[in-house]
Scaffold this active site. Structure first.
Site, PDB file in Angstrom:
ATOM      1  CE  LYS A 180       7.443 -19.026  26.456  1.00 11.17           C
ATOM      2  NZ  LYS A 180       6.524 -18.255  27.334  1.00 11.17           N
ATOM      3  CB  THR A 237      11.399 -12.603  33.272  1.00  9.48           C
ATOM      4  OG1 THR A 237      10.280 -13.041  34.049  1.00  9.48           O
ATOM      5  CG2 THR A 237      11.633 -13.595  32.140  1.00  9.48           C
ATOM      6  CB  ALA A 238      15.028  -8.724  32.241  1.00  5.39           C
ATOM      7  CD  GLU A 255       9.294  -2.188  26.608  1.00  2.41           C
ATOM      8  OE1 GLU A 255       9.122  -1.825  27.794  1.00  2.41           O
ATOM      9  OE2 GLU A 255       8.401  -2.655  25.898  1.00  2.41           O
ATOM     10  CB  CYS A 288       5.593  -1.250  29.526  1.00  5.40           C
ATOM     11  SG  CYS A 288       5.798  -1.007  27.740  1.00  5.40           S
ATOM     12  CD  GLU A 390       5.437  -2.118  34.965  1.00  2.00           C
ATOM     13  OE1 GLU A 390       5.258  -1.537  33.878  1.00  2.00           O
ATOM     14  OE2 GLU A 390       6.184  -3.098  35.091  1.00  2.00           O
TER      15      GLU A 390
END
Length: 501
Positions: A180, A237-238, A255, A288, A390
């Site tokens: 996806k 989201t994780a 990750e 990242c 971040e």
């Protein structure tokens, strides 16, 4: 089949499920960040398409998992061959889709896509596994068995390279895949499906479904038939994925974000350190691993800033399709607004703008896309939002330190732990400091040197697990130990023990 054309390259905008193109009732706009124009109407998948893809992968699993490793490796090399034949097409499509520099795609990123397939194909054949060993006369044999259907969710900042970093080891291990891609950059994943088919990959082994996370991603990660989930993206989201996976105890690999320190001691090669510090603006700061917290020893602060400003001010921002461009756009207008929100709040809290600090209105007016100037803050509170969260944009913050202990304390004062960068001319100091840094990767007097044999992943909020080399196979396989007694055989037929194949 629904097809769009990107600079003369035809790309299907339908899903790829079970060896066929599958459309959806709805579509979503794929917008190029270069100029803000809609470049495709992409099939907008949901629970139905997610279910179809998992079923197709599940049906293909017995045949693919039973395929001899040498044949799986041959097919991965065939995919790599075709990637290399289409590097220019892939570079053009990905640059148009996500705004990263075409020169980077041509020289490094797309060749790396091919390398991902070759590396894991060769590792499967040449490096996976160890010699059998004995325990009190009993033979131990370790094997890496295919796990099943793997759902792989890739990000938009390096779509194809990061997708194939997951796809290649999953396929090499004998698993089947549902990929996806991010809805902000889905097109090269569609091209990968075509390339895999041309290479002879059996139907259903690789499936690609497109759409929004809550609509198609959620049913994928919540499907009890899924054996592994690998995700690169944001912490929120994780958390959602982990919650869904927990219901079925599905193993996950994450990750996630970073706020990495870039530590420069007074004994460092200052020109080398500055050159690498300016490189943290790569891909408009949408990396990242970037060392976005510049920690510079107090005694060289002014010299560092002078050299940094000179080099960073010379960066050319503009159309990423132009080889002369150094910095392209943010991925979309809403993301630029998010970046600018961080910057404006930092200003209001008293941080000093040393460089940039605003959208690049001239470039945006000329091209039409969202462009943000490379930005550097000084006089920053180390506990402030701009220092701890971040931004994922071309925004760096400058802090100073006094001595090793202070450097390590500031470097580790983060909820993240993805990477760290360290510049020093003292080998012993490099060893002492790097040993204390909380990070999945530490670069000493360099940046972004990567090898697929090495483990990659983050500590703390930067992720779960490691990938690369054996670590990828450990995740994508059910690792099994078979212990065999030397006794009890009624007939060996001339063979002793079990097969080591």
């Amino acid at each position: 089949m629904n097809v769009t054309e990107i600079a003369g390259v035809p790309v299907s905008t339908d899903h790829w499920i079970g060896g066929q193109r599958v459309s959806s009732a709805d579509t979503f706009d794929d917008v190029s960040p270069i100029d803000g124009n809609v470049i495709a109407q992409v099939a907008r998948g949901g629970a139905d398409e997610a279910g179809q893809a998992v079923r197709a992968a599940q049906a293909a699993f017995p045949g693919w998992s039973a395929t001899p490793p040498a044949e799986r490796a041959r097919l991965l090399h065939a995919i790599a061959d075709r990637v290399e034949q289409r590097i220019e097409d892939l570079a053009i499509v990905e640059t148009t889709d996500n705004g990263a520099l075409i020169r980077s795609h041509r020289r490094g990123v797309m060749p790396r896509v091919a390398h991902n397939f070759r590396f894991f194909a060769d590792f499967l054949i040449n490096d996976l596994g160890h010699e059998d060993f004995e325990t009190r006369g009993h033979r131990n044999h370790v094997s890496w068995d295919p796990a099943g259907v793997c759902v792989l969710i890739s990000p938009w900042n390096a779509p194809l390279m990061l997708a194939t970093w997951k796809v290649a080891p999953a396929l090499a291990a004998g698993n089947t895949v549902v990929l996806k891609p991010s809805e902000f950059s889905p097109l090269t994943a569609s091209l990968l499906a075509d390339i895999a088919q041309e290479a002879g990959l059996p139907d259903g082994v690789l499936n690609v479904v497109q759409g929004l996370g809550p609509e198609v991603g959620a049913p994928l990660v919540g499907d009890p038939r899924v054996a592994r989930i690998s995700f690169t993206g944001s912490v929120p989201t994780a958390r959602s994925i982990a919650t869904a996976a927990a219901a079925h105890l599905t193993p996950v690999s994450f990750e996630l974000g970073g706020k990495s320190p870039f530590v420069v001691f007074a004994d460092a090669d200052l020109d080398l350190a500055v050159e690498n510090a300016v490189e943290q603006y790569d891909n408009a700061g949408q990396v990242c691993l970037s060392g976005t917290r510049l920690l510079v020893e107090e005694s060289i602060r002014d010299a560092f800033v002078e050299k940094f400003m000179e080099r960073a001010s010379a960066l050319r921002q503009g159309d990423p399709r132009d080889d002369a461009t150094d910095i392209g756009p943010s991925i979309h207008a809403a993301h630029l607004e998010k970046v600018d929100g961080f910057v404006q709040r930092a200003r209001s809290e008293g941080a000093t703008v040393l460089l940039g600090g605003e959208p690049n209105a001239e470039v945006s007016a000329d091209l039409g896309g969202p462009y943000y100037r490379p930005t550097l803050f000084g006089d920053v509170d180390p506990t402030s939002e701009i220092s701890t969260q971040e931004v994922f944009g071309p925004v760096l913050v400058l802090h100073t330190f006094d001595g090793e202990d202070d450097a390590v304390q500031q470097a580790n004062a983060s909820e993240f732990g993805l990477a760290a960068v360290l510049f020093t001319g003292d080998r012993d100091r490099a060893e002492r400091v790097s040993a204390q840094l909380v990070a999945g990767t530490v670069w000493v007097n360099c940046f972004f040197v990567r090898d697929l044999r090495a483990p990659f992943g983050g500590s703390r909020m930067s992720g779960v697990g490691r990938e690369g080399g054996t670590w990828s196979f450990d995740f994508f396989c059910d690792v099994k130990n078979t212990v065999t007694s030397p006794n009890g055989w009624t007939s060996t037929n001339g063979n002793e023990g079990i097969s080591h194949g």
